[in-house]
Design an enzyme around this catalytic site. Structure first.
Site, PDB file in Angstrom:
ATOM      1  N   HIS A 209       6.601  -3.469  43.001  1.00 26.53           N
ATOM      2  CA  HIS A 209       7.843  -3.057  42.473  1.00 26.53           C
ATOM      3  C   HIS A 209       8.403  -1.767  43.336  1.00 26.53           C
ATOM      4  CE1 HIS A 209      10.150  -0.449  39.163  1.00 26.53           C
ATOM      5  NE2 HIS A 209      10.420  -1.727  38.925  1.00 26.53           N
ATOM      6  N   LYS A 211      10.861  -0.573  46.255  1.00 28.97           N
ATOM      7  CA  LYS A 211      12.146  -0.813  46.978  1.00 28.97           C
ATOM      8  C   LYS A 211      12.117  -0.114  48.328  1.00 28.97           C
ATOM      9  CE  LYS A 211      13.212  -1.424  42.472  1.00 28.97           C
ATOM     10  NZ  LYS A 211      12.230  -1.082  41.393  1.00 28.97           N
ATOM     11  N   ASP A 216      15.206   0.741  62.097  1.00 27.32           N
ATOM     12  CA  ASP A 216      14.648   1.313  63.473  1.00 27.32           C
ATOM     13  C   ASP A 216      13.893   2.285  63.552  1.00 27.32           C
ATOM     14  OD1 ASP A 216      16.514  -0.833  64.742  1.00 27.32           O
ATOM     15  OD2 ASP A 216      18.172   0.627  64.795  1.00 27.32           O
ATOM     16  N   HIS A 382      18.813   3.268  34.601  1.00 28.51           N
ATOM     17  CA  HIS A 382      17.608   2.607  35.164  1.00 28.51           C
ATOM     18  C   HIS A 382      17.072   3.615  36.389  1.00 28.51           C
ATOM     19  CE1 HIS A 382      15.573  -0.373  38.158  1.00 28.51           C
ATOM     20  NE2 HIS A 382      15.207  -0.556  37.040  1.00 28.51           N
ATOM     21  N   LYS A 384      15.092   6.643  38.221  1.00 27.34           N
ATOM     22  CA  LYS A 384      13.660   7.275  38.285  1.00 27.34           C
ATOM     23  C   LYS A 384      14.086   8.529  39.156  1.00 27.34           C
ATOM     24  CE  LYS A 384      13.257   2.391  38.472  1.00 27.34           C
ATOM     25  NZ  LYS A 384      13.338   1.970  37.273  1.00 27.34           N
ATOM     26  N   ASP A 389      11.511  22.821  38.966  1.00 26.90           N
ATOM     27  CA  ASP A 389      11.993  24.091  39.142  1.00 26.90           C
ATOM     28  C   ASP A 389      13.222  24.039  39.802  1.00 26.90           C
ATOM     29  OD1 ASP A 389       9.742  25.062  37.608  1.00 26.90           O
ATOM     30  OD2 ASP A 389       8.475  25.431  39.343  1.00 26.90           O
TER      31      ASP A 389
END
Length: 464
Positions: A209, A211, A216, A382, A384, A389
């Protein structure tokens, strides 16, 4: 004759069910899972044997055998020469030990809110690649955005850049073969992440899952966005699509490279040369957090629990799927008892109805425990993101569910930096302004059969 064959078949099914039940008892992660599978395999083997073959394994076997040694000193000397890490990193020592890598200082961070800004930055960075381009998505679609990605990859490969692409075989099940072959013909090395080895051959639960984009060896991107038009908010009824990506430059890019190289070596059997990381010139301290079903510990759950337990003022988190396990649920409840401002942002629209039903029940339990839960209104959420703090934020691919905790390969960047955290807090405040707080009435006033459906959905928590 027919009766004897039927009797023999039933006896064989029960014998195989017995052996499978013994395997479940020995290898299930939780007692609940072991009990559920064991009862099903012993009482109804004709129904449960095939699902157990595809869903029953709790470990992704063999992956660590392909892991390479930790990053060579040449990839980390820049971090050693940089300023000391932020003192706030000390309270995340358990996470650092879990990852077996230190926080590194000297990072420049850029928050990319929603698909248009994120893909403008990512496609622009890809177009600037001169030596190496590492691209990994859970989902790639053959649509307008997917073809823009394809064109950039072909152009860079034609310019002599080493272009390597990974995509998940289940997440990208709809990706046509001609899309892949066009890239290969154009000089792009592209592979489907799959279980590959016979020990995991039939397992559908394990997915990559992550991404990851690394350009470079100097710029890295992590977050929740995949390559498809829906991530630009172009596909109702979930549009507009709310998501977040993080761009980082600095020593931790070497760790992103290494994660990609680990996955690459697992699939191809060949080592991937890594680019050296340039001198650090930023101020933020960061740690790349990776987890997956090959880990000896339940790394994803431990990461969230440790981060939440470190909070003293606030814990704000955003997730499309709110299905916390016991450890994370306890950490959130303890934070409330410490006087911490705990808020959870979840969608108001479902993309997976079973998960949405289970999330609604978990949200009800959270509200009863004093956790403030909000539903984002404009479109599908969607994102995440985690805020701890006033100095810590994390952006990545991890959802707050058992799938991300235990079944998926995931990645996030945990940053300790006051300025960046202030940006993330401003983003959260804008999201909360577009959200509605929920209370116990959402559950209590729901129709009886819907509440029953919520409790049934929760039985599937280990798979969600």
């Amino acid at each position: 004759m027919t009766a004897s064959l039927l009797t023999a078949g039933i006896a064989t099914a029960h014998l195989l069910g017995l052996f499978a039940a013994m395997h479940a008892v020995m290898h299930m992660r939780t007692p609940q899972g072991a009990v559920g599978w064991t009862l099903g395999l012993l009482l109804l083997p004709y129904v449960t044997l095939l699902p157990y073959l595809y869903l029953g394994s709790s470990r992704f076997l063999g992956y660590h055998a392909g892991h390479r040694a930790p990053a060579a000193p040449a990839l980390s000397t820049t971090a050693d020469a940089a300023a000391p890490v932020d003192p706030g990193c000390e309270r995340y020592a358990a996470i650092s030990a879990l990852q077996r890598r230190p926080f590194r200082s000297g990072h420049r961070l850029r928050l990319l809110i929603d698909g248009a800004a994120a893909f403008e930055a990512m496609l622009g960075a890809m177009a600037d690649a001169r030596h190496s381009l590492l691209v990994q998505f859970f989902i790639i679609h053959d649509d307008a955005l997917g073809r823009r990605l394809q064109q950039v990859l072909l152009e860079r490969a034609a310019a002599g850049v080493r272009v390597c692409v990974l995509f998940d075989g289940i997440g990208s099940h709809a990706l046509p073969q001609h899309y892949v072959e066009t890239l290969r013909t154009g000089g792009v090395a592209i592979h489907r992440f799959a279980t590959r080895r016979w020990r995991n051959r039939f397992q559908l639960n394990f997915r990559n899952h992550r991404k990851i984009l690394v350009v470079d060896g100097t710029r890295g991107f992590v977050g929740g966005l995949n390559a498809g038009d829906e991530y630009l908010g172009l596909k109702p009824p979930l549009a507009p699509w709310r998501d977040t990506q993080l761009e980082l430059a600095g020593p931790a890019v070497a760790d992103l490279q290494q994660l990609f190289a680990d996955d690459w070596q697992w699939i191809t059997g060949t080592a991937l040369p890594l680019c050296p990381v340039p001198p650090a010139d930023g101020h933020a301290s960061a740690l790349v957090v990776a987890c997956g079903p090959a880990d000896p510990q339940e790394t994803g759950s431990l990461f969230f629990a440790a981060a939440i337990n470190a909070a003293r003022q606030r814990v704000w988190l955003s997730t499309p799927y709110f299905v916390p396990d016991n450890a994370v649920r306890a950490a959130l409840q303890l934070a409330v008892l410490r006087g911490v401002d705990v808020r959870v942002l979840i969608p108001s629209r479902p993309d997976h109805r079973t998960v949405f039903l289970a999330s609604t029940l978990h949200a009800y339990a959270a509200v009863r425990a004093g956790i403030r839960v909000f539903r984002y209104q404009p479109g599908f959420l969607h994102q995440k993101a985690l805020l701890i703090d006033r100095d810590t934020a994390a952006i990545g691919s991890l959802n707050l569910d058992s799938r991300s905790f235990r079944l998926n390969f995931e990645v996030a960047a945990l940053a300790v930096d006051h300025a960046f955290t202030a940006e993330v807090a401003a983003m959260f405040n804008a999201d909360f302004a577009r959200a509605k707080a929920i209370d116990e009435r959402e559950y209590r006033e729901a129709p009886y059969l819907r509440r029953v459906a919520m409790h049934v959905a929760r039985l599937f928590d280990p798979l969600l």
